[in-house]
Design a protein around this motif. Structure first.
Motif, PDB file in Angstrom:
ATOM      1  N   PHE A 374       8.484  12.017  -1.583  1.00 55.83           N
ATOM      2  CA  PHE A 374       8.376  10.843  -0.716  1.00 55.83           C
ATOM      3  C   PHE A 374       9.180  11.115   0.551  1.00 55.83           C
ATOM      4  O   PHE A 374      10.289  11.657   0.492  1.00 55.83           O
ATOM      5  CB  PHE A 374       8.948   9.598  -1.394  1.00 55.83           C
ATOM      6  N   SER A 375       8.636  10.736   1.699  1.00 59.85           N
ATOM      7  CA  SER A 375       9.385  10.899   2.944  1.00 59.85           C
ATOM      8  C   SER A 375       9.044   9.757   3.901  1.00 59.85           C
ATOM      9  O   SER A 375       7.975   9.146   3.812  1.00 59.85           O
ATOM     10  CB  SER A 375       9.078  12.247   3.610  1.00 59.85           C
ATOM     11  N   TYR A 428      17.163   5.923  -1.434  1.00 57.09           N
ATOM     12  CA  TYR A 428      15.824   5.891  -0.851  1.00 57.09           C
ATOM     13  C   TYR A 428      15.247   4.482  -0.890  1.00 57.09           C
ATOM     14  O   TYR A 428      15.513   3.719  -1.829  1.00 57.09           O
ATOM     15  CB  TYR A 428      14.905   6.864  -1.608  1.00 57.09           C
ATOM     16  N   PRO A 429      14.434   4.122   0.118  1.00 62.23           N
ATOM     17  CA  PRO A 429      13.924   2.744   0.238  1.00 62.23           C
ATOM     18  C   PRO A 429      12.729   2.482  -0.678  1.00 62.23           C
ATOM     19  O   PRO A 429      11.604   2.255  -0.224  1.00 62.23           O
ATOM     20  CB  PRO A 429      13.541   2.658   1.714  1.00 62.23           C
ATOM     21  N   MET A 430      12.961   2.524  -1.968  1.00 60.90           N
ATOM     22  CA  MET A 430      11.930   2.209  -2.951  1.00 60.90           C
ATOM     23  C   MET A 430      12.609   1.837  -4.258  1.00 60.90           C
ATOM     24  O   MET A 430      13.783   2.122  -4.477  1.00 60.90           O
ATOM     25  CB  MET A 430      10.972   3.387  -3.135  1.00 60.90           C
ATOM     26  N   ARG A 431      11.858   1.161  -5.102  1.00 61.09           N
ATOM     27  CA  ARG A 431      12.372   0.723  -6.391  1.00 61.09           C
ATOM     28  C   ARG A 431      11.563   1.358  -7.516  1.00 61.09           C
ATOM     29  O   ARG A 431      10.359   1.535  -7.389  1.00 61.09           O
ATOM     30  CB  ARG A 431      12.301  -0.799  -6.497  1.00 61.09           C
ATOM     31  N   ILE A 432      12.254   1.681  -8.593  1.00 65.40           N
ATOM     32  CA  ILE A 432      11.590   2.194  -9.790  1.00 65.40           C
ATOM     33  C   ILE A 432      11.584   1.066 -10.815  1.00 65.40           C
ATOM     34  O   ILE A 432      12.620   0.710 -11.387  1.00 65.40           O
ATOM     35  CB  ILE A 432      12.306   3.438 -10.344  1.00 65.40           C
ATOM     36  N   SER A 433      10.415   0.477 -11.008  1.00 64.48           N
ATOM     37  CA  SER A 433      10.333  -0.708 -11.863  1.00 64.48           C
ATOM     38  C   SER A 433      10.082  -0.378 -13.323  1.00 64.48           C
ATOM     39  O   SER A 433      10.404  -1.184 -14.208  1.00 64.48           O
ATOM     40  CB  SER A 433       9.214  -1.639 -11.364  1.00 64.48           C
ATOM     41  N   LYS A 434       9.525   0.803 -13.593  1.00 60.79           N
ATOM     42  CA  LYS A 434       9.251   1.200 -14.971  1.00 60.79           C
ATOM     43  C   LYS A 434       9.528   2.691 -15.131  1.00 60.79           C
ATOM     44  O   LYS A 434       9.219   3.484 -14.243  1.00 60.79           O
ATOM     45  CB  LYS A 434       7.789   0.915 -15.355  1.00 60.79           C
ATOM     46  N   HIS A 458       7.843   1.424  -6.391  1.00 54.37           N
ATOM     47  CA  HIS A 458       7.424   0.386  -5.443  1.00 54.37           C
ATOM     48  C   HIS A 458       8.031   0.713  -4.086  1.00 54.37           C
ATOM     49  O   HIS A 458       9.263   0.782  -3.944  1.00 54.37           O
ATOM     50  CB  HIS A 458       7.900  -0.992  -5.911  1.00 54.37           C
ATOM     51  N   LEU A 459       7.176   0.936  -3.094  1.00 52.60           N
ATOM     52  CA  LEU A 459       7.636   1.387  -1.786  1.00 52.60           C
ATOM     53  C   LEU A 459       8.036   0.197  -0.930  1.00 52.60           C
ATOM     54  O   LEU A 459       7.239  -0.727  -0.699  1.00 52.60           O
ATOM     55  CB  LEU A 459       6.532   2.182  -1.089  1.00 52.60           C
ATOM     56  N   ASP A 460       9.253   0.203  -0.404  1.00 56.49           N
ATOM     57  CA  ASP A 460       9.748  -0.891   0.426  1.00 56.49           C
ATOM     58  C   ASP A 460       9.454  -0.682   1.898  1.00 56.49           C
ATOM     59  O   ASP A 460       9.658  -1.596   2.710  1.00 56.49           O
ATOM     60  CB  ASP A 460      11.258  -1.054   0.227  1.00 56.49           C
ATOM     61  N   LEU A 509       0.352  12.111   2.346  1.00 55.41           N
ATOM     62  CA  LEU A 509      -0.560  10.966   2.319  1.00 55.41           C
ATOM     63  C   LEU A 509       0.191   9.728   2.798  1.00 55.41           C
ATOM     64  O   LEU A 509       1.234   9.355   2.242  1.00 55.41           O
ATOM     65  CB  LEU A 509      -1.077  10.758   0.892  1.00 55.41           C
ATOM     66  N   ALA A 510      -0.319   9.074   3.839  1.00 56.59           N
ATOM     67  CA  ALA A 510       0.342   7.901   4.408  1.00 56.59           C
ATOM     68  C   ALA A 510       0.106   6.680   3.521  1.00 56.59           C
ATOM     69  O   ALA A 510      -1.037   6.339   3.204  1.00 56.59           O
ATOM     70  CB  ALA A 510      -0.171   7.637   5.819  1.00 56.59           C
ATOM     71  N   LEU A 511       1.190   6.018   3.124  1.00 61.55           N
ATOM     72  CA  LEU A 511       1.120   4.820   2.292  1.00 61.55           C
ATOM     73  C   LEU A 511       1.878   3.689   2.971  1.00 61.55           C
ATOM     74  O   LEU A 511       2.924   3.900   3.584  1.00 61.55           O
ATOM     75  CB  LEU A 511       1.731   5.081   0.912  1.00 61.55           C
ATOM     76  N   LYS A 512       1.351   2.479   2.832  1.00 61.75           N
ATOM     77  CA  LYS A 512       1.956   1.302   3.448  1.00 61.75           C
ATOM     78  C   LYS A 512       3.049   0.722   2.549  1.00 61.75           C
ATOM     79  O   LYS A 512       3.041   0.886   1.333  1.00 61.75           O
ATOM     80  CB  LYS A 512       0.895   0.240   3.717  1.00 61.75           C
ATOM     81  N   ALA A 513       3.979   0.012   3.188  1.00 55.63           N
ATOM     82  CA  ALA A 513       4.981  -0.722   2.422  1.00 55.63           C
ATOM     83  C   ALA A 513       4.288  -1.649   1.436  1.00 55.63           C
ATOM     84  O   ALA A 513       3.262  -2.261   1.757  1.00 55.63           O
ATOM     85  CB  ALA A 513       5.874  -1.527   3.367  1.00 55.63           C
ATOM     86  N   GLY A 514       4.820  -1.743   0.232  1.00 61.00           N
ATOM     87  CA  GLY A 514       4.213  -2.549  -0.805  1.00 61.00           C
ATOM     88  C   GLY A 514       3.315  -1.779  -1.748  1.00 61.00           C
ATOM     89  O   GLY A 514       2.870  -2.311  -2.776  1.00 61.00           O
ATOM     90  N   THR A 515       3.043  -0.521  -1.425  1.00 62.64           N
ATOM     91  CA  THR A 515       2.232   0.313  -2.311  1.00 62.64           C
ATOM     92  C   THR A 515       3.012   0.613  -3.592  1.00 62.64           C
ATOM     93  O   THR A 515       4.242   0.756  -3.575  1.00 62.64           O
ATOM     94  CB  THR A 515       1.856   1.634  -1.602  1.00 62.64           C
ATOM     95  N   VAL A 516       2.277   0.721  -4.695  1.00 63.83           N
ATOM     96  CA  VAL A 516       2.862   1.095  -5.976  1.00 63.83           C
ATOM     97  C   VAL A 516       2.285   2.453  -6.384  1.00 63.83           C
ATOM     98  O   VAL A 516       1.064   2.658  -6.344  1.00 63.83           O
ATOM     99  CB  VAL A 516       2.559   0.048  -7.072  1.00 63.83           C
TER     100      VAL A 516
END
Length: 548
Positions: A374-375, A428-434, A458-460, A509-516
């Motif tokens: 992730f970057s 890093y600006p993301m959460r690991i929910s599971k 979960h990408l913030d 691969l470009a992903l938007k905030a809120g992507t899981v």
């Protein structure tokens, strides 16, 4: 044995044997404590080796087995290229050339000759993964088609010469990395490891004397060599084969065949990769020394695994890898993802020799590092750029007597660790929910294959994602009637709820905030007839949610 043919005291020899490995452990601890980037100080993507004056192994720490197998080869190859006089007191030599060191450019080998009383008495060596070495994409690109896209490539280069820093070279290195300060910090962590080895080795010499230490070394080497020859001689002579295929090379969709022939003749074992794929456009290639290192790992799994590696180990092992193949790549072959074929190759050695060594053979494990990268820019940190590189654990193969291990790192990575969730979310600006065990992923058998893992991110913020997940075509096979394990799976769910699960490899691969992003790794193969699995084991599987 001393130079006049006399053996050392066996007690002294054992003290010195353990001292060699203790020095290496101290070196590794120094490297990890001093490192700047979490892939080293948390992930432990590193290894060290203490070598003698000829470049042969005296001691090794815990670390990545794939690194440990060829640090000595690197020292010896440089001596062949430049002569032993190239190594001078106070030198720090840096190397990452994939066609010499064998691995990808992010893996930096640091070699420091050790002198005592003006005489070269050994080498302190280390290898560590640097987060970014100036490749076309942050971290390691998954779609590189030639090595020049993969970052700075260093032949043997003195960054310290006779104790003096070569500041222009250091400045150039720093300027060509996205994380230049951390790069220089990690370099000096490896130098600190070398200084630790130098100090401890000199202390050992001062305690026992150089002649005694050399005599103990000779006895240790001779014993290791003899034990291995005896173990090989106990295997029936003949040819043993195995075949497999990588999913693809990351560029095309064509499978990449891997073929192995193991020949046992008396006290010698030969591993021949003739028939494997020619070097590919995508980065699944590696240099010859890294192929040798992987096959040494496989050899050690089966031949005297309880004995530490030293300079007497592997003398009875011969390796054939044709030039221009994925296992003996030539310039300009890309090498970023060299370890995918090597993880499979290690399993194939065990499979090939399973008829001759049924009591030691295990089914295949999940077999690949299963890497996520992730970057992006971290809004919590004034938009600072970040790269998060992580290998994921999976299931190992069952054996005759036990189930495979659940959620263990793959065999090329050894003591590598995935990041604790708290560390990952803090940096890093993301959460690991599971995060958990992927039930039903291990192959069925009298003994069950180990299960893989799953993780949900979960990408913030807006983020790019690169993936390298393998072993969906040649899935982890079972032995003696056991079933194969599941392959990996990745699912990406966009903020609007649309999902895709067709990617195992992708680059930036470009992903938007809120992507899981949901990743699941493969399981290991089973061993034996599933109908013979005991009721007790089946009950324990259900209670622990290992199976449905």
């Amino acid at each position: 044995m001393t130079s006049n043919g006399q053996h050392t005291n066996p007690v002294t020899t054992e003290i010195i044997r353990n001292a060699f490995n203790a020095i290496a452990e101290d070196m590794n601890a120094s490297l990890i404590r001093s490192a700047f980037t979490p892939i080293i100080y948390e992930g432990k993507d590193c290894a060290v080796g203490l070598l003698d004056e000829n470049g042969d192994v005296l001691g090794q720490s815990l670390g990545l087995p794939l690194f440990l197998g060829n640090l000595s080869l690197c020292v010896q190859i440089i001596a062949e290229m430049k002569g032993w006089d190239y190594y001078e007191e106070g030198d720090v030599i840096l190397l990452n050339d994939s066609y010499i060191a064998g691995t990808h450019l992010n893996d930096i080998t640091v070699i420091m000759p050790i002198f005592h009383g003006g005489e070269r008495i050994g080498f302190a060596t280390s290898r560590a993964h640097w987060l970014d070495v100036g490749a076309k994409d942050a971290g390691s690109p998954t779609d590189a088609s030639e090595i020049y896209q993969e970052g700075m490539r260093w032949p043997p280069t003195k960054v310290y010469r006779r104790g003096e820093a070569q500041q222009d070279i250091l400045n150039f290195m720093k300027a060509n990395s996205r994380f230049g300060d951390a790069l220089i910090g990690d370099l000096h962590a490896q130098i600190a490891a070398g200084r630790t080895g130098e100090m401890r080795m000199r202390g050992l010499i001062e305690r026992f004397g150089y002649e005694t230490v050399k005599a103990a070394r000779d006895d240790i080497f001779a014993q290791s060599s003899e034990l291995e020859r005896q173990a090989i001689a106990a295997i029936p002579d003949g040819e043993y084969t195995a075949e497999g295929a990588l999913d693809n090379d990351g560029i095309s969709n064509e499978p990449v065949p891997v073929k192995l022939t193991v020949r046992v003749s008396g006290e010698i074992m030969e591993m021949d990769l003739t028939g494997s794929a020619k070097q590919t456009v995508g980065g699944v290639n590696c240099g010859y020394t890294q192929t040798v290192s992987a096959l040494r790992v496989a050899f050690k799994l089966l031949i005297n695994p309880e004995r530490p590696v030293d300079g007497g180990t592997f003398n009875a092992l011969k390796v054939i890898a044709p030039e221009g193949s994925i296992f003996h790549a030539q310039e300009p072959a890309a090498c970023s993802w060299y370890f995918s074929s090597l993880g499979m190759l290690i399993d194939m050695v065990v499979k090939a020799l399973s008829p001759a060594l049924p009591e030691r053979a295990a089914a295949a494990h999940y077999g690949d590092s299963m890497v996520t990268i992730f970057s992006g820019n971290d809004a919590r940190n004034d938009g600072a750029f970040f790269v998060a590189v992580e290998a994921n654990c999976g299931g190992w193969g069952a054996w005759n007597g036990g189930d495979g291990q659940d959620c263990l790192i793959n065999n090329v990575n050894g003591s590598f660790r995935d990041y604790p969730i708290e560390v990952f979310e803090h940096r890093y600006p993301m959460r690991i929910s599971k995060y958990g065990i992927r039930k039903d992923s291990g192959g069925e058998g009298e003994f069950r294959g180990g299960n893989g893992s799953y993780r949900e991110y979960h990408l913030d913020g807006d983020t790019t994602l690169s993936l390298w997940f393998e072993r969906s075509v040649t899935r982890p096979w079972g032995l003696s009637g056991g079933a194969e394990g599941l392959g990996p799976k990745v699912e990406i769910i966009a903020p609007d709820g649309t999902a895709r699960d067709d990617l195992l490899k992708t680059n930036a691969l470009a992903l938007k905030a809120g992507t899981v992003v949901k990743v699941a790794t493969g399981g290991g193969g089973g061993f034996g007839d599933p109908a013979k699995r005991s009721a007790e084991r089946r009950q324990r599987d259900r209670e622990n949610a290992f199976v449905s």
